[in-house]
Design a protein around this motif. Sequence first.
Motif, PDB file in Angstrom:
ATOM      1  N   THR A   1       0.836  -1.195   0.000  1.00 43.49           N
ATOM      2  CA  THR A   1       0.000   0.000   0.000  1.00 43.49           C
ATOM      3  C   THR A   1       0.871   1.245   0.000  1.00 43.49           C
ATOM      4  N   ASN A   2       0.556   2.174  -0.875  1.00 41.93           N
ATOM      5  CA  ASN A   2       1.291   3.432  -0.958  1.00 41.93           C
ATOM      6  C   ASN A   2       0.424   4.550  -0.391  1.00 41.93           C
ATOM      7  N   PHE A   3       0.945   5.233   0.602  1.00 38.76           N
ATOM      8  CA  PHE A   3       0.232   6.301   1.303  1.00 38.76           C
ATOM      9  C   PHE A   3       0.806   7.635   0.832  1.00 38.76           C
ATOM     10  N   ARG A   4       0.022   8.399   0.104  1.00 39.15           N
ATOM     11  CA  ARG A   4       0.509   9.660  -0.444  1.00 39.15           C
ATOM     12  C   ARG A   4      -0.091  10.834   0.333  1.00 39.15           C
ATOM     13  N   THR A   5       0.723  11.867   0.518  1.00 36.45           N
ATOM     14  CA  THR A   5       0.272  13.091   1.184  1.00 36.45           C
ATOM     15  C   THR A   5       0.511  14.275   0.267  1.00 36.45           C
ATOM     16  N   ILE A   6      -0.209  15.351   0.525  1.00 36.46           N
ATOM     17  CA  ILE A   6       0.078  16.594  -0.168  1.00 36.46           C
ATOM     18  C   ILE A   6       1.290  17.241   0.501  1.00 36.46           C
ATOM     19  N   PRO A   7       1.966  18.209  -0.158  1.00 35.18           N
ATOM     20  CA  PRO A   7       3.198  18.783   0.403  1.00 35.18           C
ATOM     21  C   PRO A   7       3.062  19.303   1.827  1.00 35.18           C
ATOM     22  N   SER A   8       1.873  19.718   2.247  1.00 38.63           N
ATOM     23  CA  SER A   8       1.732  20.219   3.608  1.00 38.63           C
ATOM     24  C   SER A   8       1.692  19.092   4.639  1.00 38.63           C
ATOM     25  N   GLY A   9       1.663  17.837   4.143  1.00 40.30           N
ATOM     26  CA  GLY A   9       1.732  16.699   5.045  1.00 40.30           C
ATOM     27  C   GLY A   9       0.412  16.008   5.291  1.00 40.30           C
ATOM     28  N   PHE A  10      -0.702  16.555   4.788  1.00 42.69           N
ATOM     29  CA  PHE A  10      -2.007  15.942   5.031  1.00 42.69           C
ATOM     30  C   PHE A  10      -2.281  14.817   4.027  1.00 42.69           C
ATOM     31  N   PHE A  11      -3.207  13.949   4.393  1.00 42.06           N
ATOM     32  CA  PHE A  11      -3.532  12.773   3.577  1.00 42.06           C
ATOM     33  C   PHE A  11      -4.054  13.190   2.200  1.00 42.06           C
ATOM     34  N   ASP A  12      -3.590  12.445   1.169  1.00 35.88           N
ATOM     35  CA  ASP A  12      -4.056  12.685  -0.190  1.00 35.88           C
ATOM     36  C   ASP A  12      -4.754  11.436  -0.727  1.00 35.88           C
ATOM     37  N   THR A  13      -3.982  10.364  -1.002  1.00 36.26           N
ATOM     38  CA  THR A  13      -4.580   9.147  -1.559  1.00 36.26           C
ATOM     39  C   THR A  13      -3.928   7.909  -0.945  1.00 36.26           C
ATOM     40  N   LEU A  14      -4.654   6.794  -1.035  1.00 31.36           N
ATOM     41  CA  LEU A  14      -4.154   5.494  -0.605  1.00 31.36           C
ATOM     42  C   LEU A  14      -4.329   4.548  -1.785  1.00 31.36           C
ATOM     43  N   THR A  15      -3.229   4.009  -2.323  1.00 29.03           N
ATOM     44  CA  THR A  15      -3.299   3.147  -3.503  1.00 29.03           C
ATOM     45  C   THR A  15      -2.636   1.808  -3.205  1.00 29.03           C
ATOM     46  N   VAL A  16      -3.057   0.780  -3.943  1.00 23.91           N
ATOM     47  CA  VAL A  16      -2.476  -0.558  -3.816  1.00 23.91           C
ATOM     48  C   VAL A  16      -1.483  -0.754  -4.957  1.00 23.91           C
ATOM     49  N   ASP A  17      -0.256  -1.128  -4.606  1.00 22.98           N
ATOM     50  CA  ASP A  17       0.790  -1.371  -5.598  1.00 22.98           C
ATOM     51  C   ASP A  17       1.049  -2.867  -5.702  1.00 22.98           C
ATOM     52  N   ARG A  18       1.101  -3.356  -6.934  1.00 22.40           N
ATOM     53  CA  ARG A  18       1.379  -4.772  -7.179  1.00 22.40           C
ATOM     54  C   ARG A  18       2.593  -4.906  -8.091  1.00 22.40           C
ATOM     55  N   PHE A  19       3.465  -5.826  -7.743  1.00 19.14           N
ATOM     56  CA  PHE A  19       4.667  -6.065  -8.527  1.00 19.14           C
ATOM     57  C   PHE A  19       4.807  -7.574  -8.750  1.00 19.14           C
ATOM     58  N   ARG A  20       5.319  -7.934  -9.903  1.00 21.66           N
ATOM     59  CA  ARG A  20       5.579  -9.345 -10.224  1.00 21.66           C
ATOM     60  C   ARG A  20       6.976  -9.456 -10.813  1.00 21.66           C
ATOM     61  N   ARG A  21       7.760 -10.384 -10.292  1.00 23.06           N
ATOM     62  CA  ARG A  21       9.126 -10.595 -10.759  1.00 23.06           C
ATOM     63  C   ARG A  21       9.290 -12.048 -11.168  1.00 23.06           C
ATOM     64  N   VAL A  22       9.885 -12.260 -12.331  1.00 23.15           N
ATOM     65  CA  VAL A  22      10.214 -13.612 -12.786  1.00 23.15           C
ATOM     66  C   VAL A  22      11.691 -13.618 -13.136  1.00 23.15           C
ATOM     67  N   ARG A  23      12.456 -14.480 -12.477  1.00 19.95           N
ATOM     68  CA  ARG A  23      13.898 -14.561 -12.713  1.00 19.95           C
ATOM     69  C   ARG A  23      14.276 -16.002 -13.049  1.00 19.95           C
ATOM     70  N   ASP A  24      15.140 -16.152 -14.069  1.00 21.53           N
ATOM     71  CA  ASP A  24      15.617 -17.472 -14.499  1.00 21.53           C
ATOM     72  C   ASP A  24      17.113 -17.572 -14.245  1.00 21.53           C
ATOM     73  N   PHE A  25      17.556 -18.736 -13.758  1.00 23.27           N
ATOM     74  CA  PHE A  25      18.967 -18.947 -13.453  1.00 23.27           C
ATOM     75  C   PHE A  25      19.408 -20.312 -13.971  1.00 23.27           C
ATOM     76  N   TRP A  26      20.549 -20.323 -14.666  1.00 24.39           N
ATOM     77  CA  TRP A  26      21.232 -21.555 -15.049  1.00 24.39           C
ATOM     78  C   TRP A  26      22.457 -21.692 -14.145  1.00 24.39           C
ATOM     79  N   LEU A  27      22.571 -22.822 -13.450  1.00 24.95           N
ATOM     80  CA  LEU A  27      23.584 -22.992 -12.413  1.00 24.95           C
ATOM     81  C   LEU A  27      24.386 -24.266 -12.676  1.00 24.95           C
ATOM     82  N   PRO A  28      25.485 -24.167 -13.447  1.00 26.23           N
ATOM     83  CA  PRO A  28      26.332 -25.346 -13.662  1.00 26.23           C
ATOM     84  C   PRO A  28      27.213 -25.635 -12.447  1.00 26.23           C
ATOM     85  N   ASN A  29      27.700 -26.868 -12.379  1.00 27.14           N
ATOM     86  CA  ASN A  29      28.457 -27.328 -11.220  1.00 27.14           C
ATOM     87  C   ASN A  29      29.417 -28.421 -11.674  1.00 27.14           C
TER      88      ASN A  29
END
Length: 349
Positions: A43-71
């Motif tokens: 959740t991202n809590f945003r305020t106006i420059p004077s410090g008062f509440f502005d908006t509350l938004t939901v942030d979603r992120f997705r990460r996909v990582r691939d690894f080749w690991l020789p040994n």
Amino acid sequence: FTQDYEAEEDIEAYYAMVTHNIGKLMILSGVRYERTTVDYTGTNFRTIPSGFFDTLTVDRFRRVRDFWLPNLQFKYSFDRSSNIRAAISYSYARPNFEDVIPARRRDRDELEVGFPFLQFPSAMNLDLLYEKYWKGRNMFSAGVFYKDIEDFVFRYSRFAYQYPPGLGFNQELWDATLPVNGQEAFVTGFETQVFSFFDFVPGKLKNLGGIVNYTYTYSEGRIPRRANQSEQDNILVLPEDIEDFDTLFEGAETETISMPGQAPHTLNLSLFYDSPKWYFKISANYSDIFLETIGATRDLDQFYAAQWRVDLNGYYQINKNIQIFGDVRNVTNEPFRFYLGPQENNRIL
């Protein structure tokens, strides 16, 4: 609201390997493929420059990582009780959830910020180890190691505003800590261990034994050179969505640090009693001072102080189904100490 988050991590892996013996030489080779998929919701809590509440938004992120690991590993047996091993391998590490979640944790004027775009550290590892066994229950080993690491993660601490200074209102100055990727690093050193029962003593005292292991490590890591924070206009401004942490530093110049979290000297001493019914161990563990959090300047780096710790643990096997065990940590009540700057400055944080 900004402290709440959800994180889900899925890992799938496939590997193939082959082992081949040529006389006293064993060769093991293989490759592992891993895909890591991570979903974060914050959740991202945003305020106006004077410090008062502005908006509350939901942030979603997705990460996909691939690894080749020789040994590739080798083991050569001089005889039935002694070996020498060598290996080259590749590995990676997933950052801690609290480092990558899109959330902020605030306590008065202290702020910790997660960074969903943090890169996964990866490493190439070289190892050489000698092992010697005797009388079935005793062992000695000694080895050297080298790790070449990219995108290592460190904690970076400096003062920050939420909005640029000079907007005509008073705003809070936060002591912000953020996870940041370093550039390349290496870790090298040697380790040795002895595990032995006291077979020379009479009777049941033969179940007494001891363990000693020691590791020396030297490490260097490169990070973008830190900006001078003596000027107010160099104080970090936290944007709503941080995607490029390189903006925290000056240009493309670099500086060298020791690897965060890596102690130069570690020593463990243990005395144990091991029988079919009873097991008891007392351990004394030493860890040298190490860099824990990187500050705005070297004088503001935070170090975890050197310490000795004594631990006790053991169990009694009543029968094959029931066991009573106990564990006592930090028997001597050794305190955790952090220093601001090198320990010799005696600035306890």
